[in-house]
Design an enzyme around this catalytic site. Sequence first.
Site, short mmCIF file in Angstrom:
data_model
loop_
_atom_site.label_atom_id
_atom_site.label_comp_id
_atom_site.label_asym_id
_atom_site.label_seq_id
_atom_site.Cartn_x
_atom_site.Cartn_y
_atom_site.Cartn_z
N HIS A 1 54.08 -96.34 -92.79
CA HIS A 1 53.46 -94.96 -92.12
C HIS A 1 53.15 -94.03 -92.92
O HIS A 1 53.13 -94.15 -94.26
CB HIS A 1 54.95 -94.42 -91.46
CG HIS A 1 55.43 -95.15 -90.46
ND1 HIS A 1 56.20 -94.47 -89.39
CD2 HIS A 1 55.41 -96.36 -90.04
CE1 HIS A 1 56.54 -95.39 -88.50
NE2 HIS A 1 56.23 -96.77 -89.03
N GLU B 1 53.36 -90.87 -93.78
CA GLU B 1 54.05 -89.82 -94.65
C GLU B 1 54.90 -90.86 -95.73
O GLU B 1 54.92 -90.11 -96.94
CB GLU B 1 55.39 -89.29 -93.82
CG GLU B 1 54.99 -88.40 -92.62
CD GLU B 1 54.69 -89.18 -91.44
OE1 GLU B 1 54.87 -88.41 -90.18
OE2 GLU B 1 54.62 -90.46 -91.16
N CYS C 1 58.57 -89.72 -87.28
CA CYS C 1 59.46 -90.43 -86.79
C CYS C 1 60.92 -90.54 -87.40
O CYS C 1 60.81 -89.94 -88.54
CB CYS C 1 59.03 -92.02 -86.67
SG CYS C 1 59.14 -92.75 -88.28
N CYS D 1 60.43 -91.59 -91.20
CA CYS D 1 59.71 -90.75 -92.04
C CYS D 1 60.47 -89.49 -92.23
O CYS D 1 60.53 -88.71 -93.09
CB CYS D 1 58.36 -90.28 -91.30
SG CYS D 1 57.40 -91.90 -91.33
#
Length: 161
Positions: free
Chosen positions: A58, A60, A88, A91
């Site tokens: 992801h 992040e 999410c 993250c």
Amino acid sequence: MASTVQPDPKFMRMAIALATENVRSGRGGPFGAVVVRNGEVLAAEANTVTSSNDPTAHAEVNAIRAACRKIESFQLDDCEVYTSCEPCPMCFAALYWSRCRAVFFGNTKTDAAAAGFDDSFLYDEVKRPVEERRIPFARVLGDEAIESFEVWKQSMERVDY
């Protein structure tokens, strides 16, 4: 506890631009993240889940990894993270583990759900008792596994985090 750090819109625009370009280029999902320290960009990354075949890639997480490598530390305690979308659960946890001092986001988790990225089931799964989770979780060899923690507690080389 509210942050006293004020967001800088130019870094949020950078995260949004990364997210948008990532989709246009076909490299991944509509997510971008920027790690900033003292007004300097340490890392600017996009989501690469599908292009790298890595479900943890992801934006992040990619940005945290790149920033930590750059400053040669596993903590970002004097950094802010700008992300194009509310993080999410994975993250969210990674950001807390990074010890960053503030997180600023553009889209909300509701916006993400409307675009096909609904993480609500993950929040629900975490709350379920272990034996009721959709993916079976079971403790195995706990009496043997504890040894690694015992060795950790006694280690003179350990670095607490």
